[in-house]
Design a protein around this motif. Sequence first.
Motif, PDB file in Angstrom:
ATOM      1  N   PRO A  35       5.924   9.143  -2.675  1.00  0.00           N
ATOM      2  CA  PRO A  35       5.145   7.926  -2.413  1.00  0.00           C
ATOM      3  C   PRO A  35       6.075   6.723  -2.264  1.00  0.00           C
ATOM      4  O   PRO A  35       6.974   6.520  -3.086  1.00  0.00           O
ATOM      5  CB  PRO A  35       4.240   7.790  -3.636  1.00  0.00           C
ATOM      6  CG  PRO A  35       4.912   8.579  -4.708  1.00  0.00           C
ATOM      7  CD  PRO A  35       5.746   9.624  -4.043  1.00  0.00           C
TER       8      PRO A  35
ATOM      9  N   PHE B 253      -2.828   0.079   8.510  1.00  0.00           N
ATOM     10  CA  PHE B 253      -2.420  -0.844   7.456  1.00  0.00           C
ATOM     11  C   PHE B 253      -2.991  -2.224   7.739  1.00  0.00           C
ATOM     12  O   PHE B 253      -2.834  -2.754   8.838  1.00  0.00           O
ATOM     13  CB  PHE B 253      -0.895  -0.926   7.389  1.00  0.00           C
ATOM     14  CG  PHE B 253      -0.383  -1.887   6.358  1.00  0.00           C
ATOM     15  CD1 PHE B 253      -0.384  -1.557   5.018  1.00  0.00           C
ATOM     16  CD2 PHE B 253       0.111  -3.124   6.730  1.00  0.00           C
ATOM     17  CE1 PHE B 253       0.099  -2.431   4.062  1.00  0.00           C
ATOM     18  CE2 PHE B 253       0.597  -4.018   5.780  1.00  0.00           C
ATOM     19  CZ  PHE B 253       0.590  -3.665   4.438  1.00  0.00           C
TER      20      PHE B 253
ATOM     21  N   LEU C 185      -1.177   3.888  11.082  1.00  0.00           N
ATOM     22  CA  LEU C 185      -1.409   3.964   9.635  1.00  0.00           C
ATOM     23  C   LEU C 185      -2.654   3.203   9.195  1.00  0.00           C
ATOM     24  O   LEU C 185      -3.092   3.345   8.060  1.00  0.00           O
ATOM     25  CB  LEU C 185      -0.199   3.420   8.879  1.00  0.00           C
ATOM     26  CG  LEU C 185       1.129   4.145   9.095  1.00  0.00           C
ATOM     27  CD1 LEU C 185       2.242   3.432   8.337  1.00  0.00           C
ATOM     28  CD2 LEU C 185       1.039   5.598   8.675  1.00  0.00           C
TER      29      LEU C 185
ATOM     30  N   CYS D 293       2.231   0.554  12.254  1.00  0.00           N
ATOM     31  CA  CYS D 293       1.602   0.334  10.941  1.00  0.00           C
ATOM     32  C   CYS D 293       0.117   0.016  11.076  1.00  0.00           C
ATOM     33  O   CYS D 293      -0.712   0.561  10.339  1.00  0.00           O
ATOM     34  CB  CYS D 293       2.315  -0.786  10.194  1.00  0.00           C
ATOM     35  SG  CYS D 293       3.992  -0.373   9.694  1.00  0.00           S
TER      36      CYS D 293
ATOM     37  N   GLU E 245       4.542  10.240   6.340  1.00  0.00           N
ATOM     38  CA  GLU E 245       3.706   9.521   7.306  1.00  0.00           C
ATOM     39  C   GLU E 245       4.497   8.421   7.999  1.00  0.00           C
ATOM     40  O   GLU E 245       4.342   8.197   9.197  1.00  0.00           O
ATOM     41  CB  GLU E 245       2.475   8.923   6.617  1.00  0.00           C
ATOM     42  CG  GLU E 245       1.431   9.950   6.264  1.00  0.00           C
ATOM     43  CD  GLU E 245       0.141   9.310   5.795  1.00  0.00           C
ATOM     44  OE1 GLU E 245      -0.261   8.259   6.337  1.00  0.00           O
ATOM     45  OE2 GLU E 245      -0.460   9.871   4.865  1.00  0.00           O
ATOM     46  N   LEU E 246       5.345   7.727   7.273  1.00  0.00           N
ATOM     47  CA  LEU E 246       6.135   6.651   7.863  1.00  0.00           C
ATOM     48  C   LEU E 246       7.257   7.195   8.732  1.00  0.00           C
ATOM     49  O   LEU E 246       7.650   6.577   9.726  1.00  0.00           O
ATOM     50  CB  LEU E 246       6.690   5.743   6.774  1.00  0.00           C
ATOM     51  CG  LEU E 246       5.673   4.732   6.233  1.00  0.00           C
ATOM     52  CD1 LEU E 246       4.550   5.376   5.467  1.00  0.00           C
ATOM     53  CD2 LEU E 246       6.365   3.706   5.393  1.00  0.00           C
TER      54      LEU E 246
ATOM     55  N   LYS F  99       0.849  -1.182   0.000  1.00  0.00           N
ATOM     56  CA  LYS F  99       0.000   0.000   0.000  1.00  0.00           C
ATOM     57  C   LYS F  99       0.891   1.240   0.000  1.00  0.00           C
ATOM     58  O   LYS F  99       1.884   1.294   0.725  1.00  0.00           O
ATOM     59  CB  LYS F  99      -0.903   0.013   1.234  1.00  0.00           C
ATOM     60  CG  LYS F  99      -1.849   1.194   1.273  1.00  0.00           C
ATOM     61  CD  LYS F  99      -2.786   1.120   2.452  1.00  0.00           C
ATOM     62  CE  LYS F  99      -3.694   2.346   2.469  1.00  0.00           C
ATOM     63  NZ  LYS F  99      -4.572   2.329   3.642  1.00  0.00           N
ATOM     64  N   SER F 100       0.523   2.225  -0.804  1.00  0.00           N
ATOM     65  CA  SER F 100       1.305   3.443  -0.928  1.00  0.00           C
ATOM     66  C   SER F 100       0.971   4.431   0.192  1.00  0.00           C
ATOM     67  O   SER F 100      -0.202   4.599   0.566  1.00  0.00           O
ATOM     68  CB  SER F 100       1.024   4.091  -2.281  1.00  0.00           C
ATOM     69  OG  SER F 100       1.741   5.297  -2.408  1.00  0.00           O
ATOM     70  N   TYR F 101       2.014   5.067   0.707  1.00  0.00           N
ATOM     71  CA  TYR F 101       1.890   6.132   1.709  1.00  0.00           C
ATOM     72  C   TYR F 101       2.890   7.225   1.356  1.00  0.00           C
ATOM     73  O   TYR F 101       3.967   6.932   0.817  1.00  0.00           O
ATOM     74  CB  TYR F 101       2.271   5.628   3.110  1.00  0.00           C
ATOM     75  CG  TYR F 101       1.303   4.663   3.720  1.00  0.00           C
ATOM     76  CD1 TYR F 101       0.241   5.106   4.492  1.00  0.00           C
ATOM     77  CD2 TYR F 101       1.457   3.298   3.538  1.00  0.00           C
ATOM     78  CE1 TYR F 101      -0.650   4.210   5.067  1.00  0.00           C
ATOM     79  CE2 TYR F 101       0.576   2.393   4.104  1.00  0.00           C
ATOM     80  CZ  TYR F 101      -0.471   2.856   4.868  1.00  0.00           C
ATOM     81  OH  TYR F 101      -1.348   1.965   5.429  1.00  0.00           O
ATOM     82  N   PRO F 102       2.598   8.476   1.702  1.00  0.00           N
ATOM     83  CA  PRO F 102       3.634   9.508   1.586  1.00  0.00           C
ATOM     84  C   PRO F 102       4.729   9.186   2.612  1.00  0.00           C
ATOM     85  O   PRO F 102       4.429   8.821   3.757  1.00  0.00           O
ATOM     86  CB  PRO F 102       2.919  10.803   1.945  1.00  0.00           C
ATOM     87  CG  PRO F 102       1.459  10.493   1.886  1.00  0.00           C
ATOM     88  CD  PRO F 102       1.319   9.024   2.127  1.00  0.00           C
TER      89      PRO F 102
ATOM     90  N   ASP G  23       6.770  14.047   0.706  1.00  0.00           N
ATOM     91  CA  ASP G  23       5.618  13.710  -0.144  1.00  0.00           C
ATOM     92  C   ASP G  23       5.930  12.617  -1.171  1.00  0.00           C
ATOM     93  O   ASP G  23       5.084  12.280  -1.998  1.00  0.00           O
ATOM     94  CB  ASP G  23       5.068  14.955  -0.833  1.00  0.00           C
ATOM     95  CG  ASP G  23       6.066  15.618  -1.770  1.00  0.00           C
ATOM     96  OD1 ASP G  23       7.267  15.252  -1.757  1.00  0.00           O
ATOM     97  OD2 ASP G  23       5.657  16.526  -2.516  1.00  0.00           O
TER      98      ASP G  23
END
Length: 91
Positions: A35, A75, A73, A69, A12-13, A6-9, A33
């Motif tokens: 991805p 996830f 997130l 996660c 965020e991680l 799954k894509s996240y900026p 930003d």
Amino acid sequence: MKKYCKSYPLGELRRFSGWATAASPEERELADDTPVFLCDEFTVLISPVGVEKDKRLFTEDTPEWREFCTQTLKFEIPADLAFAYAEPEQA
């Protein structure tokens, strides 16, 4: 073998408290930003396909990372892909 990503900026991680010490040096050059992809085995890749498919930015698999996660997130493997993770039936 990765089955789901799954894509996240990236920003965020980076909120994970252990990110700075465990992330790859290459990650520091990327903007918040950018991805990136969180995969089912909790690694972070630049891309799950193509030329950069095996470039890992983060590989530390700890209970704290998994909790971040799943809790922060949110996830999770989508329900409609659960079949890909089912254990094969024994004959």
